[in-house]
Design an enzyme around this catalytic site. Sequence first.
Site, PDB file in Angstrom:
ATOM      1  N   CYS A  31     -29.615   3.155  -7.434  1.00 27.85           N
ATOM      2  CA  CYS A  31     -29.226   3.445  -6.053  1.00 27.85           C
ATOM      3  C   CYS A  31     -29.382   2.221  -5.179  1.00 27.85           C
ATOM      4  O   CYS A  31     -28.864   2.177  -4.063  1.00 27.85           O
ATOM      5  CB  CYS A  31     -30.033   4.625  -5.508  1.00 27.85           C
ATOM      6  SG  CYS A  31     -31.811   4.406  -5.631  1.00 27.85           S
ATOM      7  N   GLU A  59     -33.394  11.032  -0.764  1.00 29.20           N
ATOM      8  CA  GLU A  59     -33.150   9.631  -1.111  1.00 29.20           C
ATOM      9  C   GLU A  59     -31.855   9.658  -1.897  1.00 29.20           C
ATOM     10  O   GLU A  59     -31.839   9.763  -3.115  1.00 29.20           O
ATOM     11  CB  GLU A  59     -34.317   9.075  -1.929  1.00 29.20           C
ATOM     12  CG  GLU A  59     -34.357   7.549  -1.986  1.00 29.20           C
ATOM     13  CD  GLU A  59     -33.603   6.972  -3.167  1.00 29.20           C
ATOM     14  OE1 GLU A  59     -32.407   6.628  -2.984  1.00 29.20           O
ATOM     15  OE2 GLU A  59     -34.187   6.876  -4.239  1.00 29.20           O
TER      16      GLU A  59
END
Length: 548
Positions: free
Chosen positions: A330, A295
């Site tokens: 993010c 990720e």
Amino acid sequence: MLGLVPRGAALGSAAPVLPSLLQLARQFTEWATVDPKKFSGAAPASCQNLVAGRWTSSRESRLLPDPLNGEPFISVPQTQVDEIGPFVQSLRAVPKSGMHNPLKNPQRYLLYGDVSFRVAAEMRKPAVEDFFARLIQRVAPKSYDQALAEVRVTRKFFENFTGDQVRFLARGFTNPGDHAGQTSSGTRWPYGAVALITPFNFPLEIPALQLMGALYMGNKPVMHVDQRVSIVGEQLLRLLVHCGMPASDVDLLHGPGATVGEVIRQAEPRSTLFTGSQRVAERLAVETRGKVFLEDAGFDWKIMGPDVRDLDYVAWQCDQDAYACSGQKCSAQSMLFAHSNWVKAGLLDKMAAAAAQRKLSDLTIGPVLTWTTEAILAHTNKLLQIPGAKVLFGGKPLTGHSIPAVYGAVQPTAVFVPLAEALKPEHFGTVTTEVFGPFQVVTEYADGQLPLVLEACERMTHHLTAAIVSNDIGFVQHVLAHTVNGTTYAGIRARTTGAPQNHWFGPAGDPRGAGIGTPEAIRLVWSCHREIITDFGPVPPASGLKQS
């Protein structure tokens, strides 16, 4: 909480067994105050590694600078490569069949349901909740509301996996066979020894959710949290041990990335979960020969449809998406594609007004831990070399602070780049560079230019989150049909940020993509499929057997 001590005090060699986490939280919440001046000149707090069930120190330690005033405030083990033997041995001792699986030690599924219940109960106590929120603020400065939300999401995750819910994660299926006595069963099997590497920006939520997923499915992880915030991960482990987790179920390694990389090289965990930068993710994928879930980077876009409504709310959400946690998510809004109708309605002016309200005193804007001020301003200037580009707001350093130069300190910034220029090959790489800070690129499109917007989305390389802000069903469906981002919000309340415990969060379009938080994410990342075919007879008569 367990083991977190005021500066200058030392931790014991083994995890203490203390009667009241609430009492501890009250004792140490003062230490975790957000005021950087209160402990100026005080001795740093100390951290320890956990390996094979014992809390240990390393030969060297690293003094971390306070992100708000630069003074040393935490001492973490600087574990060296020649000290990793116990970590390697601990992982190598784990069988490939894991600590538990559907056929081995199934009572451990119930153990972790009980541990989750106890942790959630502790985290519901106001002083415990406040302790973690304040500690998060100290190491990764963000507003109290943002830190508190991280704690509450983590607590709700634990609540979701109490009782029988852990064993339900390992639910399989059966199919009838070809003849009497034969059945095929699909099962969820652990990997055994695994590694877990997490970043600084969510120092409690990401380690907690991924760690527990690994444990629930029967794995034994070695956990490495970014040194700047690893004290939070250590306090999580001490809480877990206090609530019944066997201390030998997890290893915690403080230290440089090179050290954990060598542990992975020597111990060869069956799978590694990495959350962090694209550069490290790609290197890790090569070094582990593809045995990773990632990720990593997220250059996240928001497309505003042609239907303008609820202007104040949408402007507020744009500000939150781009600048909450100083943009260090993010999922932060990296690029805004605003339809001309929104620009004419004054969206950009309202965004500028909202950004101007952010201030260092309440940490609604704060230090940037991975980009320096100079680097952010240099990127801003590079964008301004594009014809037609201009600063909409921000673009200047923060003033009147003591944030050390190793970190960034800039105003919330938005740079406008014309769409046609942004799409040019010589500009596109610069326009779509993710700045992990309070920074976004804004562009405008008109009726008939949606294909250009979708072209930009197609050319982007990482597809984590996205938002389609529109209640026009046809518009929303068209954009959804031609994009791939793994976590996409759609509707007038759409946002790019949001990793709660109630839905999947993760990228799409990459077979290595990891998810977090949900049963589906846990099964995908922390278990594999094993098919077991049982065939107990009866055996057909010998007269019917024939070679082929």
